[in-house]
Design an enzyme around this catalytic site. Structure first.
Site, PDB file in Angstrom:
ATOM      1  N   ALA A 377      31.272 -39.744  71.236  1.00 16.79           N
ATOM      2  CA  ALA A 377      31.256 -40.131  69.718  1.00 16.79           C
ATOM      3  C   ALA A 377      31.402 -41.787  69.669  1.00 16.79           C
ATOM      4  CB  ALA A 377      32.147 -39.697  68.718  1.00 16.79           C
ATOM      5  N   HIS A 406      36.604 -40.606  61.709  1.00 16.88           N
ATOM      6  CA  HIS A 406      36.987 -42.074  62.645  1.00 16.88           C
ATOM      7  C   HIS A 406      35.953 -42.933  62.667  1.00 16.88           C
ATOM      8  CE1 HIS A 406      38.823 -43.684  66.190  1.00 16.88           C
ATOM      9  NE2 HIS A 406      37.601 -43.779  66.473  1.00 16.88           N
ATOM     10  N   GLU A 434      40.328 -49.026  65.450  1.00 12.90           N
ATOM     11  CA  GLU A 434      40.488 -47.392  65.669  1.00 12.90           C
ATOM     12  C   GLU A 434      41.169 -46.955  64.714  1.00 12.90           C
ATOM     13  OE1 GLU A 434      38.733 -46.308  67.796  1.00 12.90           O
ATOM     14  OE2 GLU A 434      38.020 -47.963  69.175  1.00 12.90           O
TER      15      GLU A 434
HETATM   16  O1  X8Z Z   1      37.098 -42.285  71.861  1.00 13.15           O
HETATM   17  C1  X8Z Z   1      37.375 -41.877  70.830  1.00 13.15           C
HETATM   18  C2  X8Z Z   1      36.382 -41.913  69.370  1.00 13.15           C
HETATM   19  C3  X8Z Z   1      35.558 -43.149  69.640  1.00 13.15           C
HETATM   20  S1  X8Z Z   1      36.109 -44.760  69.734  1.00 13.15           S
HETATM   21  C4  X8Z Z   1      35.566 -40.823  69.434  1.00 13.15           C
HETATM   22  N1  X8Z Z   1      38.747 -41.595  70.666  1.00 13.15           N
HETATM   23  C5  X8Z Z   1      39.789 -41.424  71.668  1.00 13.15           C
HETATM   24  C6  X8Z Z   1      39.194 -40.360  72.458  1.00 13.15           C
HETATM   25  O2  X8Z Z   1      38.467 -39.587  72.194  1.00 13.15           O
HETATM   26  O3  X8Z Z   1      39.640 -40.390  73.908  1.00 13.15           O
HETATM   27  C7  X8Z Z   1      39.211 -41.303  69.110  1.00 13.15           C
HETATM   28  C8  X8Z Z   1      40.858 -40.910  69.637  1.00 13.15           C
HETATM   29  C9  X8Z Z   1      41.052 -41.192  70.858  1.00 13.15           C
HETATM   30 ZN    ZN Z   2      36.577 -45.269  67.704  1.00 10.96          ZN
END
Ligand code: X8Z
Ligand code: ZN
Length: 636
Positions: A377, A406, A434
């Site tokens: 995402a 998010h 974030e």
């Molecule tokens: O990569 C993300 C988002 C996009 S910035 C989906 N996250 C990290 C992951 O999936 O590893 C959100 C929480 C941590």
């Molecule tokens: Zn993100």
């Protein structure tokens, strides 16, 4: 060996206007290194020596007016180039083919060349006294490139080809499972629900077969980008990344240590409790009652959020949970678009503008059929103004309910700072970016809110507080050491502390050190497990998520104070509160124009990261866990 762009080998996004997780409008990784609250940010220590140009060969010192003109011209060039590179990156990420990989690599190489050229030229103004804004922008120009290429012919192209190949290899990765080739989303879904250790082991190991092919590219990429970072006056790429937080790189590393030490005892408490419950469920042959936890038993491909195994670790005493988020969504007939519309509804309830029509026309909300895409995402800002989108392969489940909020947080931030000059169109620091959607998610996951939008029939009483907090902790507290360990690994790789033949062992060592986890079996000699986590081949810095997991609770506590909430923090929801929305937007509108402590102060009245908010939120659970763990030998 000549490397060619081939989809069977692999591809990656880089710094351009839209690469990465939050496709940041200005394509720079973020921030300047000026000390906070100084009237005129100093030149970043270690800034490169001025390039030899006609202007300085004549011996005339450049003036402040020339500096301002240089910055304005750089912003104009970067804005144009980032929109181009961003649109090309979008096309590649939503349709991976040999040709779109070729186009992206070319566009990213050109964008990197431009960024590096401007970073070098900015050094001409090191000794010129300039207004705060101009100095801050000069610093952002020098520090904000995620992977700089050295200033020699061919380097930017080679780097861009590697990063496009790495990212595309990850995105198109599949492995054989029960006679069929499956994708990451399919594997993740089975893993989330499986309670069969043979099956979880096969999925864990199967997904990691996609990454050994990345190891040589990754090694070469580290060498090229380090050379680029040194030319810009940094020790290595890791130091460059750490320079983006309005403090010295070493001070930032120490700051993350300080925050981790505030929350580490709580993580150990959770680890201890979960280990006991896994031992009780699976027996000592699968999960012993001491030492590390087996990583594949935690319901997530990287064991980074554990909420999917709530049913396994649910309290035996202290109340039961009356609902399951995924079931609520399925029972209410939600589809992917309805999840996004629901997320948008939360933001508009705060008085923020609805998403533009183009968001709905141009976003990728579900995985399209018949072509390869990047499913991890992300949120994009294509024109540095109004053309915001998300790119997801949304599934109707609790994980994606969180992810939708998010991603929309990124878009909301991008729109809030759209009137800032180009180099300030970014988060106060990347952890802020974030944290926006996660902060909103803390309210959007309360039973009160779920009841208000008709998903949950009855708001549970206080007897469900511990089950609720345990669910939240399985995601939010379990995440903290993972949020730290990914870049601890990368910092050591970039500094040379970890050599290529140690890449995989160092990754496993960090899992053990920070998370107290072990893989389900020995790893093969050619394993490159870091490559099986999106942000490594995707070259997205990761400490931002660790910070976000601290900041989001600070924002939540401050917002709940603003609405006069006196109950427990985990029951507070800011849904529908326009006054909070206005104040939050005021912080977001600042973009990256001021040192981040000022943005933090504007909303929370605090000037530092502070894990006491997360401790406040989870206080009842921490007490409960301590009781449950009595007599246990915790730790690993
Ligand atoms: O990569 C993300 C988002 C996009 S910035 C989906 N996250 C990290 C992951 O999936 O590893 C959100 C929480 C941590
Ligand atoms: Zn993100």
């Amino acid at each position: 060996m000549k490397r060619t762009l081939t989809i069977t080998v692999a591809v990656g996004a880089l710094v351009a206007g839209a690469a990465g997780c939050a496709a940041l409008s200005n394509g720079m990784s973020g921030n300047d290194g000026a000390a906070p609250q100084v009237a005129n940010s100093p030149v970043r220590p270690g800034a490169p020596a001025p390039a030899l140009t006609e202007a300085n060969l004549t011996g005339q010192a450049p003036t402040a007016a020339e500096a301002a003109a240089f910055v304005a011209d750089a912003e104009r060039q970067l804005a144009e180039a980032s929109e181009y590179a961003g649109r090309v990156a979008w096309v590649r990420a939503t349709n991976i083919t040999y040709d779109t990989m070729w186009l992206e690599a070319k566009a990213n190489a050109e964008y990197t060349e431009l960024s590096v050229k401007l970073a070098n030229e900015a050094a001409r103004f090191n000794d010129v006294e300039v207004p705060f804004d101009v100095r801050r922008k000069l610093n952002i120009l020098t520090q904000g490139i995620v992977l700089p290429a050295p200033n020699k012919p061919g380097s930017a192209t080679e780097l861009a080809e590697i990063t496009t190949r790495l990212d595309s290899t990850y995105a198109t990765g599949k492995f054989e499972y029960k006679g069929e080739m499956i994708t990451l989303d399919e594997a993740s879904q089975i893993l989330a629900a499986s309670r069969d250790p043979a099956e979880t082991k096969a999925l864990y190991e199967g997904w990691r077969t996609i990454s050994p092919v990345m190891a040589d590219d990754y090694t070469r990429m580290v060498d090229i980008a380090n050379e680029g970072a040194r030319e810009l006056g940094f020790d290595d790429v890791g130091a460059m990344w750490r320079s983006g937080y309005d403090m010295e790189p070493d001070a930032f590393a120490a700051e993350t240590d300080r925050l981790w030490s505030q929350v580490q005892p709580f993580y150990e408490n959770l680890h201890c409790y979960v280990r006991t419950r896994l031992f009780e469920t699976y027996g000592a042959d699968v999960q012993p009652d001491s030492g590390p936890i087996r990583a594949d038993l935690l319901g997530n491909m990287w064991s980074q959020q554990w909420g999917n195994i709530y049913d396994v670790v649910a309290p035996k005493t202290g109340g039961t949970s009356s609902y399951d988020m995924t079931e609520l969504l399925v029972e209410a007939d939600y589809d992917a678009e309805k999840m996004v519309r629901t997320g948008e509804g939360f933001y508009t309830s705060l008085g923020l503008a609805p998403l533009p029509d183009t968001f709905w026309q141009r976003s990728q909300i579900t995985r399209p059929e018949g072509r390869e895409v990047v499913c991890h995402a992300s949120a994009w800002d294509l024109d540095n103004h109004e053309d915001v989108r998300i790119k997801m392969c949304t599934q109707v489940n609790a994980d994606d309910f969180y992810t939708v909020h998010h991603e929309l947080g990124h878009n909301v931030y991008q729109r809030a700072y759209k009137d800032q000059p180009f180099l300030f169109k970014n988060g106060a620091n990347d952890g802020f970016h974030e944290a926006i959607g996660d902060f909103v998610g803390l309210s959007a996951l309360t039973p009160t809110y779920l009841n208000q939008i008709g998903l949950l029939e009855q708001v549970p009483g206080a007897d469900e507080d511990i089950p609720f907090l345990l669910k939240m902790a399985l995601d939010k507290i379990a995440f903290l050491p993972f949020g730290l360990m990914v870049d601890r690994w990368r910092w050591d790789v970039f500094s040379g502390e970890t050599s290529p033949d140690e890449y995989n062992d160092a990754w496993s060592a960090n899992m053990l050190k920070y998370q107290g986890l072990v893989p389900p079996g020995d790893r093969p000699d050619n394993a490159f497990d870091p490559g099986a986590k999106y942000h490594i081949p995707g070259n997205t810095p990761y400490t931002r998520y660790f910070l976000a997991h601290i900041y989001q609770f600070q924002f939540h506590r401050a917002a709940c104070e603003q609405i006069g909430w006196t109950g427990p923090l985990h029951r507070c929801s800011i849904y529908g509160n326009e006054a909070v929305g206005e104040r939050f937007n005021a912080m977001m509108e600042m973009g990256q124009s001021r040192p981040w402590p000022e943005a933090m102060y504007a909303f929370t009245g605090q000037r530092t990261g502070d894990a006491s908010a997360i401790a406040d939120y989870f206080a009842p659970l921490n007490t409960w866990l301590t009781e449950q763990n009595e007599g246990k030998d915790c730790g690993w």
